[in-house]
Design a protein around this motif. Sequence first.
Motif, PDB file in Angstrom:
ATOM      1  N   GLY A  89     -33.556  11.030 -26.737  1.00  0.00           N
ATOM      2  CA  GLY A  89     -32.530   9.981 -26.623  1.00  0.00           C
ATOM      3  C   GLY A  89     -31.094  10.640 -25.923  1.00  0.00           C
ATOM      4  N   SER A  90     -30.985  11.748 -25.747  1.00  0.00           N
ATOM      5  CA  SER A  90     -29.899  12.367 -25.326  1.00  0.00           C
ATOM      6  C   SER A  90     -30.014  12.578 -23.712  1.00  0.00           C
ATOM      7  CB  SER A  90     -29.528  13.762 -25.744  1.00  0.00           C
ATOM      8  OG  SER A  90     -30.306  14.703 -25.511  1.00  0.00           O
ATOM      9  N   SER A  91     -28.928  12.410 -23.217  1.00  0.00           N
ATOM     10  CA  SER A  91     -28.986  13.064 -21.893  1.00  0.00           C
ATOM     11  C   SER A  91     -28.556  14.214 -21.353  1.00  0.00           C
ATOM     12  CB  SER A  91     -28.064  11.941 -20.802  1.00  0.00           C
ATOM     13  OG  SER A  91     -26.739  11.981 -21.371  1.00  0.00           O
TER      14      SER A  91
ATOM     15  N   GLY B 222     -17.267  13.117 -30.453  1.00  0.00           N
ATOM     16  CA  GLY B 222     -18.525  12.253 -30.407  1.00  0.00           C
ATOM     17  C   GLY B 222     -19.231  12.127 -29.488  1.00  0.00           C
ATOM     18  N   LEU B 223     -19.162  13.031 -28.596  1.00  0.00           N
ATOM     19  CA  LEU B 223     -19.949  13.148 -27.334  1.00  0.00           C
ATOM     20  C   LEU B 223     -21.241  13.672 -27.264  1.00  0.00           C
ATOM     21  CD1 LEU B 223     -16.692  13.850 -24.860  1.00  0.00           C
ATOM     22  CD2 LEU B 223     -17.799  11.552 -25.428  1.00  0.00           C
ATOM     23  N   GLY B 224     -21.601  14.396 -28.448  1.00  0.00           N
ATOM     24  CA  GLY B 224     -23.068  14.676 -28.234  1.00  0.00           C
ATOM     25  C   GLY B 224     -23.092  16.212 -28.900  1.00  0.00           C
ATOM     26  N   SER B 225     -23.983  17.071 -28.562  1.00  0.00           N
ATOM     27  CA  SER B 225     -23.937  18.651 -29.291  1.00  0.00           C
ATOM     28  C   SER B 225     -24.520  19.671 -28.383  1.00  0.00           C
ATOM     29  CB  SER B 225     -24.962  18.536 -30.374  1.00  0.00           C
ATOM     30  OG  SER B 225     -26.092  18.070 -29.857  1.00  0.00           O
ATOM     31  N   ALA B 226     -24.255  20.693 -28.323  1.00  0.00           N
ATOM     32  CA  ALA B 226     -24.672  21.633 -27.540  1.00  0.00           C
ATOM     33  C   ALA B 226     -25.783  22.460 -27.706  1.00  0.00           C
ATOM     34  CB  ALA B 226     -23.376  22.819 -27.516  1.00  0.00           C
ATOM     35  N   VAL B 227     -26.845  22.503 -26.661  1.00  0.00           N
ATOM     36  CA  VAL B 227     -27.662  23.105 -26.711  1.00  0.00           C
ATOM     37  C   VAL B 227     -27.792  24.616 -26.621  1.00  0.00           C
ATOM     38  CG1 VAL B 227     -30.167  23.383 -25.748  1.00  0.00           C
ATOM     39  CG2 VAL B 227     -29.134  21.083 -25.834  1.00  0.00           C
ATOM     40  N   GLY B 228     -26.863  25.371 -25.797  1.00  0.00           N
ATOM     41  CA  GLY B 228     -26.692  26.522 -25.614  1.00  0.00           C
ATOM     42  C   GLY B 228     -25.770  26.809 -24.638  1.00  0.00           C
ATOM     43  N   ILE B 229     -25.280  28.190 -24.722  1.00  0.00           N
ATOM     44  CA  ILE B 229     -24.084  28.477 -23.841  1.00  0.00           C
ATOM     45  C   ILE B 229     -24.585  29.708 -23.118  1.00  0.00           C
ATOM     46  CG2 ILE B 229     -21.898  29.165 -23.179  1.00  0.00           C
ATOM     47  CD1 ILE B 229     -20.737  27.988 -25.786  1.00  0.00           C
ATOM     48  N   THR B 230     -24.740  29.675 -21.910  1.00  0.00           N
ATOM     49  CA  THR B 230     -25.187  30.699 -21.120  1.00  0.00           C
ATOM     50  C   THR B 230     -23.762  31.472 -20.181  1.00  0.00           C
ATOM     51  OG1 THR B 230     -25.905  29.428 -18.967  1.00  0.00           O
ATOM     52  CG2 THR B 230     -27.706  30.330 -20.580  1.00  0.00           C
ATOM     53  N   ARG B 231     -24.007  33.006 -20.077  1.00  0.00           N
ATOM     54  CA  ARG B 231     -23.091  33.805 -19.551  1.00  0.00           C
ATOM     55  C   ARG B 231     -23.686  34.292 -18.118  1.00  0.00           C
ATOM     56  NH1 ARG B 231     -22.249  38.852 -18.045  1.00  0.00           N
ATOM     57  NH2 ARG B 231     -20.274  39.561 -18.153  1.00  0.00           N
ATOM     58  N   HIS B 232     -22.957  34.121 -17.102  1.00  0.00           N
ATOM     59  CA  HIS B 232     -23.463  34.377 -15.637  1.00  0.00           C
ATOM     60  C   HIS B 232     -22.630  35.518 -15.051  1.00  0.00           C
ATOM     61  CE1 HIS B 232     -26.400  31.258 -16.030  1.00  0.00           C
ATOM     62  NE2 HIS B 232     -25.497  30.691 -16.501  1.00  0.00           N
ATOM     63  N   GLN B 233     -23.228  36.468 -14.661  1.00  0.00           N
ATOM     64  CA  GLN B 233     -22.258  37.661 -13.947  1.00  0.00           C
ATOM     65  C   GLN B 233     -22.167  37.245 -12.412  1.00  0.00           C
ATOM     66  OE1 GLN B 233     -21.124  40.454 -15.396  1.00  0.00           O
ATOM     67  NE2 GLN B 233     -19.970  40.411 -13.177  1.00  0.00           N
ATOM     68  N   LEU B 234     -20.958  37.396 -11.956  1.00  0.00           N
ATOM     69  CA  LEU B 234     -20.611  37.177 -10.606  1.00  0.00           C
ATOM     70  C   LEU B 234     -20.179  38.513  -9.993  1.00  0.00           C
ATOM     71  CD1 LEU B 234     -18.697  33.849 -11.029  1.00  0.00           C
ATOM     72  CD2 LEU B 234     -20.975  33.999 -10.662  1.00  0.00           C
ATOM     73  N   LEU B 235     -19.934  38.270  -8.628  1.00  0.00           N
ATOM     74  CA  LEU B 235     -19.604  39.420  -7.868  1.00  0.00           C
ATOM     75  C   LEU B 235     -18.321  40.334  -8.487  1.00  0.00           C
ATOM     76  CD1 LEU B 235     -20.089  41.188  -5.246  1.00  0.00           C
ATOM     77  CD2 LEU B 235     -18.582  39.735  -4.169  1.00  0.00           C
ATOM     78  N   ILE B 236     -18.424  41.509  -8.521  1.00  0.00           N
ATOM     79  CA  ILE B 236     -17.413  42.600  -8.727  1.00  0.00           C
ATOM     80  C   ILE B 236     -16.779  42.933  -7.526  1.00  0.00           C
ATOM     81  CG2 ILE B 236     -16.691  44.483  -9.872  1.00  0.00           C
ATOM     82  CD1 ILE B 236     -17.347  42.289 -11.831  1.00  0.00           C
TER      83      ILE B 236
ATOM     84  N   ILE C 168     -22.259  25.403 -20.256  1.00  0.00           N
ATOM     85  CA  ILE C 168     -22.668  24.769 -21.299  1.00  0.00           C
ATOM     86  C   ILE C 168     -23.812  23.716 -21.260  1.00  0.00           C
ATOM     87  CG2 ILE C 168     -22.056  23.294 -23.525  1.00  0.00           C
ATOM     88  CD1 ILE C 168     -19.010  24.318 -22.871  1.00  0.00           C
ATOM     89  N   ALA C 169     -24.934  23.913 -21.897  1.00  0.00           N
ATOM     90  CA  ALA C 169     -26.027  23.073 -21.850  1.00  0.00           C
ATOM     91  C   ALA C 169     -25.566  21.977 -22.720  1.00  0.00           C
ATOM     92  CB  ALA C 169     -27.315  23.799 -21.946  1.00  0.00           C
ATOM     93  N   TRP C 170     -25.375  20.813 -22.437  1.00  0.00           N
ATOM     94  CA  TRP C 170     -24.889  19.607 -23.455  1.00  0.00           C
ATOM     95  C   TRP C 170     -25.896  18.626 -23.556  1.00  0.00           C
ATOM     96  CZ3 TRP C 170     -21.116  19.982 -26.855  1.00  0.00           C
ATOM     97  CH2 TRP C 170     -20.672  18.871 -27.526  1.00  0.00           C
ATOM     98  N   ALA C 171     -26.112  18.231 -24.927  1.00  0.00           N
ATOM     99  CA  ALA C 171     -27.154  16.945 -25.095  1.00  0.00           C
ATOM    100  C   ALA C 171     -26.149  15.929 -25.506  1.00  0.00           C
ATOM    101  CB  ALA C 171     -27.992  17.329 -26.152  1.00  0.00           C
ATOM    102  N   ALA C 172     -25.929  14.971 -24.313  1.00  0.00           N
ATOM    103  CA  ALA C 172     -24.786  13.768 -24.494  1.00  0.00           C
ATOM    104  C   ALA C 172     -25.447  12.774 -25.045  1.00  0.00           C
ATOM    105  CB  ALA C 172     -24.280  13.615 -23.193  1.00  0.00           C
ATOM    106  N   GLU C 173     -24.562  12.064 -25.921  1.00  0.00           N
ATOM    107  CA  GLU C 173     -24.669  10.811 -26.418  1.00  0.00           C
ATOM    108  C   GLU C 173     -24.931   9.771 -25.394  1.00  0.00           C
ATOM    109  OE1 GLU C 173     -25.084   9.813 -29.667  1.00  0.00           O
ATOM    110  OE2 GLU C 173     -25.024  11.807 -30.108  1.00  0.00           O
ATOM    111  N   PRO C 174     -25.707   8.801 -25.570  1.00  0.00           N
ATOM    112  CA  PRO C 174     -26.180   7.736 -24.421  1.00  0.00           C
ATOM    113  C   PRO C 174     -25.128   7.349 -23.853  1.00  0.00           C
ATOM    114  CG  PRO C 174     -27.463   7.303 -26.332  1.00  0.00           C
ATOM    115  CD  PRO C 174     -26.464   8.281 -26.825  1.00  0.00           C
ATOM    116  N   ASP C 175     -23.851   6.952 -24.116  1.00  0.00           N
ATOM    117  CA  ASP C 175     -22.716   6.534 -23.614  1.00  0.00           C
ATOM    118  C   ASP C 175     -21.694   7.677 -22.812  1.00  0.00           C
ATOM    119  OD1 ASP C 175     -21.902   7.161 -25.938  1.00  0.00           O
ATOM    120  OD2 ASP C 175     -20.787   5.521 -26.425  1.00  0.00           O
ATOM    121  N   ALA C 176     -21.922   8.622 -23.204  1.00  0.00           N
ATOM    122  CA  ALA C 176     -21.102   9.852 -22.798  1.00  0.00           C
ATOM    123  C   ALA C 176     -21.631  10.329 -21.314  1.00  0.00           C
ATOM    124  CB  ALA C 176     -21.411  10.931 -23.548  1.00  0.00           C
TER     125      ALA C 176
END
Length: 273
Positions: free
Chosen positions: A9-11, A43-57, A72-80
């Motif tokens: 039910g989450s987006s 009240g906007l939902g809940s997090a599924v996970g957070i990923t770290r991404h390495q960019l150019l040095i 952040i991978a976010w599972a949003a409430e229907p109205d969010a």
Amino acid sequence: MMGLRHPKGSSRILIGIDDTDDPESTGTGCLAQRLVGVLGEAGLGSAVGITRHQLLIDPRIPYTSHNSSACIAWAAEPDADAGAIAEVARPFLEVVSAAGSDPGLAIGVDPTWLDAWGRQELVDFGYMAKSDVLDRSVALAFADSCDVTLSAHGDDGGGVIGALAALALHVSGDDGRFVWMPGLRDLGGLVTYEELRARAPINEACDLSGREPKAGDVIDLGNWVRPVLRRSASVLLLQPHPSRAAEEAGDASERSGSPAIWAALSRDVVQGL
């Protein structure tokens, strides 16, 4: 392989952030974890996970020690929607980001809406940020064509590059590692593979050749557990446990029926992937 687990039910919303921190700040990963709490309290939902991404040095790019950004991978409430997320995330970044930093925020609602060409265009930007020095105007153009909400919240707005890159690399499904997911920081020590999957939303564990443990096999997690994002799923990479190598040198008849012993891939190897 199943993808990341989202509540029914989450987006699905992806939130990329980069605060271009300073040597005294806690870093983008910690900032992302704090944002997860703020969004949840709203009240906007809940997090599924957070990923770290390495960019150019590269010396032409302002960064402290790593030049990484987070998604952040976010599972949003229907109205969010993206607007509701932005209303909370934008003032949060402006208040808590390091002094003198240039935080950027990228928000994409259910990236599967993109057609194959648009998705690949977005992913291409992510990999460009890993190999090329980019201007913020490039990020703004890609965000506009890929229907991603992108905003700058600092002096020169340089954080929009890393923010969009984090979102894009997460969309690729094959970059980065999880710095947070529910239950992740409580993992450690010895567990069976079955127990591991019950305690955290890890889709799969396997070694670098793709071999997966049996449900009753034992995994030595150590004290640093960081699944990687592969094939749009969370995958804990493994290696043979040191004791297993000794056992395999012995009599095979003595090992029959015994559960295999694995170990989480070492921190140095995971960080180098």
